[in-house]
Design a protein around this motif. Structure first.
Motif, PDB file in Angstrom:
ATOM      1  N   TYR A  48     -11.157  -3.601  11.410  1.00 58.05           N
ATOM      2  CA  TYR A  48     -10.024  -3.682  10.487  1.00 58.05           C
ATOM      3  C   TYR A  48     -10.462  -3.158   9.124  1.00 58.05           C
ATOM      4  N   SER A  49      -9.588  -2.396   8.491  1.00 56.18           N
ATOM      5  CA  SER A  49      -9.935  -1.744   7.225  1.00 56.18           C
ATOM      6  C   SER A  49      -9.710  -2.653   6.025  1.00 56.18           C
ATOM      7  N   GLN A  50     -10.624  -2.591   5.070  1.00 54.65           N
ATOM      8  CA  GLN A  50     -10.490  -3.362   3.838  1.00 54.65           C
ATOM      9  C   GLN A  50      -9.216  -2.979   3.095  1.00 54.65           C
ATOM     10  N   GLU A  51      -8.840  -1.711   3.170  1.00 57.57           N
ATOM     11  CA  GLU A  51      -7.637  -1.258   2.481  1.00 57.57           C
ATOM     12  C   GLU A  51      -6.393  -1.975   3.013  1.00 57.57           C
ATOM     13  N   ASP A  52      -6.345  -2.205   4.313  1.00 55.85           N
ATOM     14  CA  ASP A  52      -5.221  -2.942   4.893  1.00 55.85           C
ATOM     15  C   ASP A  52      -5.311  -4.425   4.559  1.00 55.85           C
ATOM     16  N   ALA A  53      -6.526  -4.956   4.544  1.00 53.76           N
ATOM     17  CA  ALA A  53      -6.709  -6.356   4.149  1.00 53.76           C
ATOM     18  C   ALA A  53      -6.266  -6.573   2.704  1.00 53.76           C
ATOM     19  N   ASP A  54      -6.546  -5.601   1.838  1.00 52.79           N
ATOM     20  CA  ASP A  54      -6.120  -5.705   0.438  1.00 52.79           C
ATOM     21  C   ASP A  54      -4.595  -5.705   0.334  1.00 52.79           C
ATOM     22  N   PHE A  55      -3.934  -4.892   1.159  1.00 48.84           N
ATOM     23  CA  PHE A  55      -2.461  -4.877   1.188  1.00 48.84           C
ATOM     24  C   PHE A  55      -1.938  -6.264   1.530  1.00 48.84           C
ATOM     25  N   TRP A  56      -2.495  -6.854   2.590  1.00 49.22           N
ATOM     26  CA  TRP A  56      -2.003  -8.162   3.010  1.00 49.22           C
ATOM     27  C   TRP A  56      -2.363  -9.253   2.018  1.00 49.22           C
ATOM     28  N   SER A  57      -3.500  -9.122   1.361  1.00 59.49           N
ATOM     29  CA  SER A  57      -3.885 -10.093   0.350  1.00 59.49           C
ATOM     30  C   SER A  57      -2.861 -10.133  -0.781  1.00 59.49           C
ATOM     31  N   ALA A  58      -2.402  -8.936  -1.195  1.00 56.82           N
ATOM     32  CA  ALA A  58      -1.376  -8.865  -2.240  1.00 56.82           C
ATOM     33  C   ALA A  58      -0.044  -9.417  -1.741  1.00 56.82           C
ATOM     34  N   GLU A  59       0.299  -9.122  -0.497  1.00 54.81           N
ATOM     35  CA  GLU A  59       1.563  -9.587   0.079  1.00 54.81           C
ATOM     36  C   GLU A  59       1.581 -11.108   0.229  1.00 54.81           C
ATOM     37  N   LEU A  60       0.469 -11.679   0.655  1.00 58.42           N
ATOM     38  CA  LEU A  60       0.421 -13.105   0.956  1.00 58.42           C
ATOM     39  C   LEU A  60      -0.052 -13.947  -0.227  1.00 58.42           C
ATOM     40  N   GLY A  61      -0.616 -13.287  -1.240  1.00 56.69           N
ATOM     41  CA  GLY A  61      -1.078 -14.003  -2.416  1.00 56.69           C
ATOM     42  C   GLY A  61      -2.280 -14.894  -2.143  1.00 56.69           C
ATOM     43  N   ARG A  62      -3.191 -14.413  -1.298  1.00 58.43           N
ATOM     44  CA  ARG A  62      -4.372 -15.206  -0.962  1.00 58.43           C
ATOM     45  C   ARG A  62      -5.518 -14.280  -0.590  1.00 58.43           C
ATOM     46  N   GLU A  63      -6.730 -14.797  -0.715  1.00 60.20           N
ATOM     47  CA  GLU A  63      -7.902 -14.028  -0.307  1.00 60.20           C
ATOM     48  C   GLU A  63      -7.966 -13.977   1.223  1.00 60.20           C
ATOM     49  N   LEU A  64      -8.369 -12.825   1.736  1.00 59.18           N
ATOM     50  CA  LEU A  64      -8.471 -12.637   3.182  1.00 59.18           C
ATOM     51  C   LEU A  64      -9.864 -12.104   3.500  1.00 59.18           C
ATOM     52  N   PRO A  65     -10.829 -13.006   3.628  1.00 58.49           N
ATOM     53  CA  PRO A  65     -12.221 -12.588   3.812  1.00 58.49           C
ATOM     54  C   PRO A  65     -12.442 -11.914   5.160  1.00 58.49           C
ATOM     55  N   PRO A  66     -13.536 -11.181   5.289  1.00 61.18           N
ATOM     56  CA  PRO A  66     -13.851 -10.560   6.574  1.00 61.18           C
ATOM     57  C   PRO A  66     -13.844 -11.573   7.712  1.00 61.18           C
ATOM     58  N   GLY A  67     -13.225 -11.180   8.820  1.00 60.70           N
ATOM     59  CA  GLY A  67     -13.155 -12.027   9.995  1.00 60.70           C
ATOM     60  C   GLY A  67     -11.849 -12.770  10.148  1.00 60.70           C
ATOM     61  N   ILE A  68     -11.070 -12.867   9.070  1.00 64.55           N
ATOM     62  CA  ILE A  68      -9.856 -13.682   9.129  1.00 64.55           C
ATOM     63  C   ILE A  68      -8.792 -13.085  10.047  1.00 64.55           C
ATOM     64  N   PHE A  69      -8.870 -11.777  10.280  1.00 64.49           N
ATOM     65  CA  PHE A  69      -7.950 -11.143  11.215  1.00 64.49           C
ATOM     66  C   PHE A  69      -8.481 -11.201  12.653  1.00 64.49           C
ATOM     67  N   GLY A  70      -9.607 -11.871  12.819  1.00 62.45           N
ATOM     68  CA  GLY A  70     -10.253 -11.903  14.128  1.00 62.45           C
ATOM     69  C   GLY A  70     -11.082 -10.670  14.385  1.00 62.45           C
TER      70      GLY A  70
END
Length: 218
Positions: free
Chosen positions: A65-87
């Motif tokens: 999973y790409s960090q760039e996509d994780a950053d998108f979701w972090s902004a959308e959800l308003g929370r930190e999404l550390p590596p591994g959280i997407f499984g």
């Protein structure tokens, strides 16, 4: 041009109860680990899949999973999404996992070679683990799904390793395109690439090809 790199290597931290799931537990709780990790044909040393029916196997040995996509979701959800959280097993940067071409090959670190196989299909377990309402629908609609990888050459990897593209198939169909907008034209392009020996599709593609063609009256 940005250098692609491996930000984190993640494997199961603990099995969590999942009474609504098919086997009662889930291995989706992946967390970053330090130091080198060996990768074999079925994935990371020390990792596990609770449900082998829908996860794992050589065609889904690793999930990136790409960090760039994780950053998108972090902004959308308003929370930190550390590596591994997407499984995911691999959190990567500078390379678009969802935008990777089916059959594309990467070299990670000194030895490991992997091949892009298929998109991740979100499930209810994923939604329960993340704790976000309507998550499956949101994740599906946005289409930032990441990719599964087949191990071509085993090796060891560590956070910080560089990722190099070794081969990109000419057909040009990405895992994101196949996930979000499968069409008869995409089906034919993948069939042609497979017939030419350019790529090796996992078996599940062919049953899905039939569904796409039937849906379009073909």
């Amino acid at each position: 041009m940005n250098t692609a790199s491996l930000l984190a290597v993640c494997r199961v931290h603990q099995l969590l109860p999942d009474p609504e799931g098919s086997v009662g537990v889930t291995a989706i709780d992946k967390r970053a680990v330090e130091g080198p990790v060996k990768v074999h044909k079925l994935g990371l040393h020390g990792d596990v899949q609770a449900s082998r029916k829908d996860h794992g196997g050589e065609d889904q040995a690793l999930y990136a999973y790409s960090q760039e996509d994780a950053d998108f979701w972090s902004a959308e959800l308003g929370r930190e999404l550390p590596p591994g959280i997407f499984g995911e097993n691999l959190r990567v940067a500078g390379i678009d996992a969802t935008g990777a071409v089916i059959g594309e090959r990467w070299k990670i670190g000194l030895d490991l070679e992997v091949e892009v196989t298929s998109p991740r299909v979100p499930c209810a377990t994923f939604q329960r683990a993340l704790g976000e309402p309507q998550w499956v629908k949101r994740f599906t609609t946005e289409g930032r799904v990441g990719t599964y990888l087949r191990v071509i050459k085993t090796g060891s990897i560590s956070a910080g390793d560089h990722i190099h593209r070794l081969f990109v198939p000419k057909h040009g169909i990405t895992v994101g395109q196949w996930f979000s907008e499968p069409t008869p034209e995409i089906v034919q392009a993948l069939l042609d690439a497979e017939a030419d020996g350019e790529i090796r599709l996992q078996d599940e593609y062919h049953s899905k090809f039939e569904k796409v063609l039937r849906r379009n009256g073909l």
